[in-house]
Design a protein around this motif. Structure first.
Motif, PDB file in Angstrom:
ATOM      1  N   ARG A   1      -3.465   5.473  -3.441  1.00 52.04           N
ATOM      2  CA  ARG A   1      -4.243   5.638  -2.214  1.00 52.04           C
ATOM      3  C   ARG A   1      -3.318   5.912  -1.025  1.00 52.04           C
ATOM      4  NH1 ARG A   1      -8.403   1.066   0.177  1.00 52.04           N
ATOM      5  NH2 ARG A   1      -6.555  -0.252   0.066  1.00 52.04           N
ATOM      6  N   GLY A   2      -2.217   5.155  -0.935  1.00 51.99           N
ATOM      7  CA  GLY A   2      -1.252   5.345   0.154  1.00 51.99           C
ATOM      8  C   GLY A   2      -0.526   6.668   0.027  1.00 51.99           C
TER       9      GLY A   2
ATOM     10  N   LEU B   1       4.442  11.922  12.889  1.00 46.74           N
ATOM     11  CA  LEU B   1       4.409  10.472  12.716  1.00 46.74           C
ATOM     12  C   LEU B   1       5.358  10.007  11.615  1.00 46.74           C
ATOM     13  CD1 LEU B   1       0.593   9.765  12.888  1.00 46.74           C
ATOM     14  CD2 LEU B   1       2.314   8.972  14.493  1.00 46.74           C
ATOM     15  N   LEU B   2       5.626  10.912  10.696  1.00 41.40           N
ATOM     16  CA  LEU B   2       6.331  10.478   9.500  1.00 41.40           C
ATOM     17  C   LEU B   2       7.619  11.263   9.333  1.00 41.40           C
ATOM     18  CD1 LEU B   2       3.186  10.764   7.269  1.00 41.40           C
ATOM     19  CD2 LEU B   2       4.133   8.639   8.149  1.00 41.40           C
TER      20      LEU B   2
ATOM     21  N   GLN C   1       8.412   8.078  -0.652  1.00 47.01           N
ATOM     22  CA  GLN C   1       7.122   7.708  -1.217  1.00 47.01           C
ATOM     23  C   GLN C   1       6.773   8.554  -2.442  1.00 47.01           C
ATOM     24  OE1 GLN C   1       3.838   7.845   1.512  1.00 47.01           O
ATOM     25  NE2 GLN C   1       2.933   6.023   0.616  1.00 47.01           N
TER      26      GLN C   1
ATOM     27  N   MET D   1      -1.866  13.264   5.606  1.00 46.34           N
ATOM     28  CA  MET D   1      -1.355  13.317   6.974  1.00 46.34           C
ATOM     29  C   MET D   1      -0.402  14.491   7.135  1.00 46.34           C
ATOM     30  SD  MET D   1      -0.664   9.323   7.775  1.00 46.34           S
ATOM     31  CE  MET D   1      -0.161   9.586   9.467  1.00 46.34           C
TER      32      MET D   1
ATOM     33  N   GLU E   1       0.813  -1.211   0.000  1.00 43.47           N
ATOM     34  CA  GLU E   1       0.000   0.000   0.000  1.00 43.47           C
ATOM     35  C   GLU E   1       0.857   1.277   0.000  1.00 43.47           C
ATOM     36  OE1 GLU E   1      -3.404  -0.550  -0.001  1.00 43.47           O
ATOM     37  OE2 GLU E   1      -3.947   1.559   0.079  1.00 43.47           O
ATOM     38  N   PHE E   2       2.095   1.161   0.454  1.00 44.06           N
ATOM     39  CA  PHE E   2       3.023   2.295   0.450  1.00 44.06           C
ATOM     40  C   PHE E   2       3.274   2.771  -0.977  1.00 44.06           C
ATOM     41  CE2 PHE E   2       7.383   4.086   0.687  1.00 44.06           C
ATOM     42  CZ  PHE E   2       7.247   4.938   1.770  1.00 44.06           C
TER      43      PHE E   2
ATOM     44  N   ARG F   1      -2.777   9.407   0.996  1.00 47.66           N
ATOM     45  CA  ARG F   1      -2.968   9.336   2.454  1.00 47.66           C
ATOM     46  C   ARG F   1      -1.794  10.011   3.168  1.00 47.66           C
ATOM     47  NH1 ARG F   1      -5.716  10.059   6.323  1.00 47.66           N
ATOM     48  NH2 ARG F   1      -4.765   9.417   8.253  1.00 47.66           N
ATOM     49  N   MET F   2      -0.588   9.688   2.705  1.00 49.54           N
ATOM     50  CA  MET F   2       0.612  10.264   3.305  1.00 49.54           C
ATOM     51  C   MET F   2       0.595  11.793   3.210  1.00 49.54           C
ATOM     52  SD  MET F   2       3.750   9.567   4.496  1.00 49.54           S
ATOM     53  CE  MET F   2       4.806   8.277   3.822  1.00 49.54           C
TER      54      MET F   2
ATOM     55  N   ALA G   1      10.749   9.324   4.759  1.00 52.73           N
ATOM     56  CA  ALA G   1       9.688   8.414   4.316  1.00 52.73           C
ATOM     57  C   ALA G   1       8.811   9.086   3.268  1.00 52.73           C
ATOM     58  CB  ALA G   1       8.855   7.971   5.505  1.00 52.73           C
TER      59      ALA G   1
END
Lengths: 798, 431
Positions: free
Chosen positions: B36-37, B52-53, B61, B44, B31-32, B40-41, B57
């Motif tokens: 969609r991932g 969190l990230l 991505q 966030m 999913e990364f 999402r990232m 990362a």
């Protein structure tokens, strides 16, 4: 050793990821819920899954299995962190057997990929959820996915023949036709359908497939009201037409789609119905005409039949664009999947419309109307004030309306996190208690997808006492029924031609049910060979299968609902009146072939089938089993309306029975095909039409002096299937050395073939008035019968 | 722009349909690596859940996205994930400055065509020396791995750049008649597949056009995709000026990326920028090369010339992302190929999915790129075609290297080469 290194050591570090970023990517599915796991694993084999569960079991860490993550009810969201077990790398199609019409797949295989792989064999896998482009077969089974074609083809569980599963402690088991040990007795596959990952992790699935329909017809009809459209649907079903799709869209949706695609729908229509029939070319024009005529009598002013594949595609694009096009009205939506009896669809849709108006929420309605499955889309803007509270109110009202109509919370999306708080509305305390008992027996420490399906107070995570729900509202004045209420003769409780269902007491004789069904020209695919009084409950408990199993499968596919008394005497309600029903764990198949191990069946709700216009059978004798099988394989290679394939054997002679069922036109056409196959071998054959074949079977069963081999081919139960299961079993077909040894004095039955002995301990032997030997389980509290089944093959003796 | 991005991100309702078409998800099943991932990232990050990230990362991505655009095209909610990724690359570049790779490749090589020519010729010389075999022997070691990927990427026995060849053969550039065509020769065509440039020019001249080769810079597409919008704009302005001054009737390129960039110049600049008028002028003169040739072959008697290709020739066509989801031309390329007698076009599975080349992606993420490429090669192999055709030099290099790695000796050609070859044969026969 910490969790990550333990897992890495067990399955390899490339299959383990605990980075925050990746965990965040597994915090969600297609529902609004979100919570990250603490670690993500990507197993590549059953052995990997087993290793993961061994560690999780030992360390008591939650495991949330997931495939593509397209669950709409939050099933794949890890509520208590733990391990997210992603099956997407287990995506091999292990075997396709075109003759058996079955495929063995890993859970991460995408539905559409399976369809593509089956296509060259002119087969397809009927479950077609809207997410089929990405959703995995494992997820389809775990949620018991439905889809548009449900009205004709049913749901995922109707196509699952066997499973390989990894249990909570890492042990690997195989069920149904994948199980070599479980050759006789209860088929535990049923309970894993729609179990939402709470019982085990699925690692292999044996699915049955259907031949691709020869042809298809599509039409669109516009109605002056939602009610008219929905009523047209139940009239179509009542007429005995079983379409592939009956999709209803309301005005809001139609307008959004038309804005998007410019199809040119009539502007004054309050609802449109997309109708599709598939099958043999020769039948379709007549069926479509019938449907169009019914639509017109229900006020449809505008009916358009797709004249080309392009036009058909355009109509379907309109249907499929529904969800996306709604973005034109409001940026977000919540979609539900309440399901009711077909004859209640009109009421349900009208009430939902009223609820929306009362709360000033735009509700766009789409429905798989043919199986009573509504999809109200509650449109909203997340920025609106107090919108979440309104949505909750509207949701609860919709659920209550559906349940008051005898429907279910969920037809195909599952309970997950989204609806578990509403489970008390649908189910009584004892039923929820029974479900949680099963969960506890499968997974005592609660590590498998915890916090799903069951309401918190049943899950051990909350203490709230359940609110008094609809289930209790319906309690009769003279109290709940008790065990002694079971009527030894059995009665018909409800008979609904518009829904094609019948609800009966368990003790009712099959004969009575068939007589009732006959009055509306419907039937159940079973027949009493003799005038025996075998009851419906016994047929379920003994996993009965009629001679037309090729076309209709076994009785299992016709059980919509079961009410039973559990061992404590409490009444448990499983299923209901609809084909689509995934609210709670599926208890409807618990009794399938399991005798009365789980209790006493009180009532059964059964799906009826419209009786085919014509049935025709041919019986031919052969000198060897090989020739019988060769003939049957030739039949299976052709796409005909074959309903029966049976081999009856004595020591001196083998007979093949081939049956066709369908419209007059279709049966006559395909009879030529069968004739040409039969005439390839020397020797004549007898022909029977319609009920005459019963006389033949009855005579046949009386004539038996010695025990014989009786092999019945069923949907997905064809003998070549055996190669999936156990090479040794195949020898049964190739030799005459099959022996069934029964010692009347001991509970042991031995089935031998070429020296391999299959022990079936704990079963004893009995004789019933049905052909086939009757096995009794000798375990404690298990007095019911278990019909001898060897993967669809029945060994008969008298 | 940023507010606009937020509303686009909010449109994602996580249906997951992007899994069906995302090439990076197809190889990792993680999913990364799917739209969609990725969305999402970014959500966030925008929501301030950044703690969190790590930046690393997020950067990984957004950088692992190919920008192939397949997700955006197939998204029921119309979320333009590719554009969201590009915008975030831009933000990161602004915040973090250039990486060494970016400075060397984008700011260094690709911005200055002569410098790039020198580097490539150097690599090519190394490639032909003994160093190559040394690299091959040690390819397991990671530093060598990248280098060997670079060597593998480049065609063997690389010709001189097209511009050099053309300057020493002035006859190509002399005769001027017919309507005036600007042939926008991209860096890729010039340096890596000069024979395509020669073929394109000869086809256009055969069709009676007066072909001019303006002195353009890199189209800026690679910079734009990498988030270096400043340099992309500089390059675009230069090219716009050069093209506009030329007063051409048609502007054509045989590179899908160049065509797409030129056509998208409008979005590089604000709507009020005075350059927009010239961009419109350019856009109105642009046609997909295959569509252009198809139209003019049909228009004149030259089609009979193509009849000479009577030998049966089975080909398959790969859609460059910048054509099929960019400037267009997917059907024109096929019609053009099918219009050549003797040519049988066999469709490969997922012809329109990215080959994993994506410009410098092949070097930035060699592992992912190679896995995607292997799928493409497998799809090509099934067709049993005798040649692979595609309309982008970058795809030609990537697929060419994939075929070499798979030990397949299949020519990789641009449709212009196939048309050009047949036309030349015909001319030679007449002589």
């Amino acid at each position: 050793m910490n969790l990550a290194s333990a897992l890495s050591k067990a399955i390899g570090k490339t299959k383990v990821d605990k980075s925050t970023a990746v965990c965040q990517m597994y915090a969600y599915d297609s529902s609004p819920f979100m919570n990250p796991p603490e670690i993500v694993v990507f197993p590549e084999s059953t052995a990997d899954v087993s290793e993961i569960l061994k560690i999780a079991f030992k360390e008591n860490i939650p495991v949330v299995p997931r495939g593509a993550g397209t669950c709409l009810s939050g099933g794949a969201v890890p509520v208590r962190a733990g391990i997210s077990l992603v099956t997407t790398r287990m995506d091999s199609i292990l075997e396709i057997d075109p003759v058996s019409r079955a495929a063995l797949v890993e859970p991460g295989v995408v539905n559409l990929e399976l369809q593509k792989a089956l296509s060259p064999y002119h087969l397809f896998f009927p479950p077609d959820p809207a997410s089929q482009k990405v959703a995995t077969i494992g997820g389809n089974v775990a949620e018991c996915a439905g889809g548009i074609q449900g009205v004709r083809y049913g749901v995922t569980k109707n196509y699952v023949l066997g499973l390989e599963l990894v249990l909570n402690d890492g042990s690997v088991v195989r069920t149904g036709m994948l199980s070599p040990e479980e050759c006789i007795g209860a088929d535990s596959t049923g309970i894993f359908n729609a179990s939402e990952g709470a019982f085990a992790v699925i690692t292999k699935i044996l699915v049955s497939c259907m031949p691709k329909p020869e042809s298809v017809r599509t039409a669109l009809a516009a109605f002056p009201s939602l009610g008219d459209a929905a009523n047209a649907v139940s009239s179509i079903i009542k007429r005995g037409i079983v379409p592939t799709a009956l999709e209803l869209m309301d005005k809001t949706l139609v307008k959004a789609v038309d804005d998007f695609l410019g199809i040119g729908f009539p502007a004054e229509a309050e609802a449109v119905l997309l109708l599709e029939v598939d099958g043999y070319e020769i039948d379709l024009d007549g069926q479509l005409e019938g449907m169009v005529e019914i639509c017109k009598t229900h006020g449809a002013g505008y009916v358009r039949q797709a004249q080309s594949e392009d036009e058909r595609e355009k109509l379907w694009r309109a249907r499929r664009s529904g969800n996306g096009a709604l973005g034109r009205i409001k940026p977000a939506y919540v979609v539900h999947d309440v399901t009711v009896r077909r004859d209640h669809v009109a009421t349900l849709l009208t009430r939902i419309q009223q609820i929306g108006e009362a709360h000033n929420i735009v509700i766009a309605q789409m429905a798989h109307a043919g199986d009573g499955n509504a999809h109200p889309h509650l449109l909203y803007d997340p920025a609106e004030k107090n919108i979440q509270r309104t949505l909750h109110q509207v949701t609860e009202e919709i659920f209550k309306v559906a349940l008051r109509l005898g429907g279910t919370l969920s037809g195909e999306h599952g309970i997950g996190l989204e609806k578990k708080a509403y489970m008390d509305l649908q189910f009584s305390k004892p039923t929820l208690g029974f479900m949680s008992h099963i969960k506890k027996s499968m997974d005592p420490s609660g590590i498998l997808n915890p916090g799903k399906v069951l309401p918190d107070h049943r899950d051990g995570t909350g203490t709230a006492e359940c609110e008094i729900g609809i289930a209790s509202d319906q309690e009769p004045e003279n109290g709940r029924p008790v065990l002694s209420d079971i009527d030894p003769d059995g009665r018909i409780l409800s008979f609904l031609p518009e829904n094609l269902t019948i609800q009966v007491e368990g003790k009712i004789p099959l004969k009575t049910v068939l007589e009732a069904a006959g009055t509306i020209n419907a039937f159940l695919p079973l027949c009493p060979y003799t005038q025996g009084e075998i009851s419906m409950a016994e047929l379920v408990e003994t996993a009965a299968c009629g001679y037309s199993a090729m076309a209709y499968g076994s009785l299992r596919e016709y059980i919509y609902g079961v009410e039973f008394f559990d061992t404590s005497g409490a009444l448990i309600t499983a299923g209901g009146h609809t084909a689509k029903n995934v609210a709670g764990f599926d208890l409807t198949r618990l009794f399938w072939g399991a005798g009365n191990a789980y209790g006493e069946i009180k009532n059964l709700t059964l799906k009826l089938l419209p009786r085919p216009e014509k049935e025709m059978f041919a019986v031919k004798s052969f000198s060897s089993l090989e020739n019988c099988i060769k003939t049957i394989d030739s039949v299976l290679e052709r796409n005909t309306c074959v309903c029966t394939l049976k081999i009856i054997g004595t020591s001196s002679e083998w007979k093949v029975v081939i049956g066709l069922s369908g419209s007059n036109l279709c049966v006559n056409q395909h009879a030529e095909v069968i004739r040409s196959i039969l005439e390839q071998e020397k020797g004549g054959y007898q022909v029977f039409e319609d009920d005459d074949i019963r006389t033949f079977f009855v005579q046949e069963s009386k004539d038996r002096e010695h025990y014989k081999t009786d092999i019945l081919y069923g949907r997905g139960l064809r003998s070549p299937m055996l190669k999936f299961i156990d090479k040794n079993f195949q020898q049964f077909l190739n030799t005459d050395s099959l022996r069934v040894e029964v010692d009347m004095g001991s509970p042991e039955i031995r089935i031998t073939s070429s020296g391999d002995v299959y022990n079936c301990e704990n079963y004893s032997f009995g004789v019933k008035d049905e052909p086939g030997f009757y096995l009794k389980h000798s375990g404690q509290n298990q007095t019911g019968g278990v019909f001898g089944r060897l993967r669809g093959m029945r060994w008969s003796m008298t | 722009m940023v507010n606009d991005m937020k509303s686009q991100i909010l449109r994602c309702n996580r249906c997951g349909f992007c899994q069906d078409v995302c090439p990076t998800y197809d190889v990792s099943k993680n999913e990364f690596d799917v739209a969609r991932g990725r969305v999402r990232m970014i959500r966030m990050k925008e929501d301030g859940q950044k703690e969190l990230l790590s930046d690393k990362a997020i950067l990984t991505q957004i950088d692992q996205c190919l920008l192939c655009g397949a997700c955006a095209e197939n998204c029921p909610s119309n979320v333009p994930t590719d554009e969201i990724m590009r915008l975030n690359r831009e933000q990161f570049l602004r915040k973090k400055g250039f990486s060494l790779f970016h400075s060397l490749v984008y700011r260094g090589g690709l911005s200055h065509s002569q410098r790039l020519e020198k580097v490539i010729s150097l690599i090519s010389r190394i490639d032909q020396s003994e160093i190559r075999s040394l690299v091959a022997k040690n390819s397991a070691k990671s530093a060598y791995k990248l280098l060997s990927r670079v060597f593998n990427f480049l065609p063997k026995n690389l010709d001189e750049p097209a511009r050099n060849i053309l300057s020493s053969r002035p006859e190509f550039l002399t005769e001027k008649k017919g309507s005036k065509v600007a042939y926008f020769m991209g860096c890729g065509t010039n340096l890596f597949v000069p024979k395509v440039a020669l073929a394109t020019i000869s086809v256009l001249e055969f069709l009676g056009f007066s072909v001019d080769i303006p002195d353009v810079s890199c189209c800026g597409g690679p910079h734009w995709a990498a988030g270096d919008s400043a340099r992309a704009k500089d390059l675009a302005r230069k090219n716009i000026a050069v093209l506009h001054q030329g007063g051409y009737d048609h502007i054509l390129s045989d590179c899908a990326t160049c065509s797409h960039s030129l056509h998208e110049y409008g979005s590089f600049f604000s709507a009020s920028d005075s350059v927009q008028e010239q961009i419109e002028w350019i856009q109105s003169r642009m046609v997909d090369i295959n569509a252009f040739v198809l139209a003019h072959i049909k228009g004149c008697c030259i089609q009979s010339a193509l009849k000479s290709g009577a030998d049966h020739y089975r080909v398959t066509y790969h859609d460059p992302c910048h054509a099929v989801r960019g400037f267009g031309g997917a059907s024109a390329a096929r019609h053009l190929l099918e219009s050549i007698p003797g040519v049988e076009l066999v469709e490969m599975e997922n012809a329109d999915s990215c080959c994993g080349g994506a410009g410098s992606y092949a070097f930035r993420h060699p592992e992912i790129s190679t896995k995607i490429l292997e799928k493409k090669i497998a799809a090509i192999k099934i067709t049993q075609a005798s040649a692979l055709l595609t309309s982008c030099p970058s795809c030609m290099l990537q697929i060419g290297s994939g075929l070499r790695m798979a030990g397949m000796e299949m020519p990789v050609m641009h449709p212009m080469e196939l048309v050009g070859e047949l036309l030349t044969n015909e001319v030679n026969e007449k002589i």
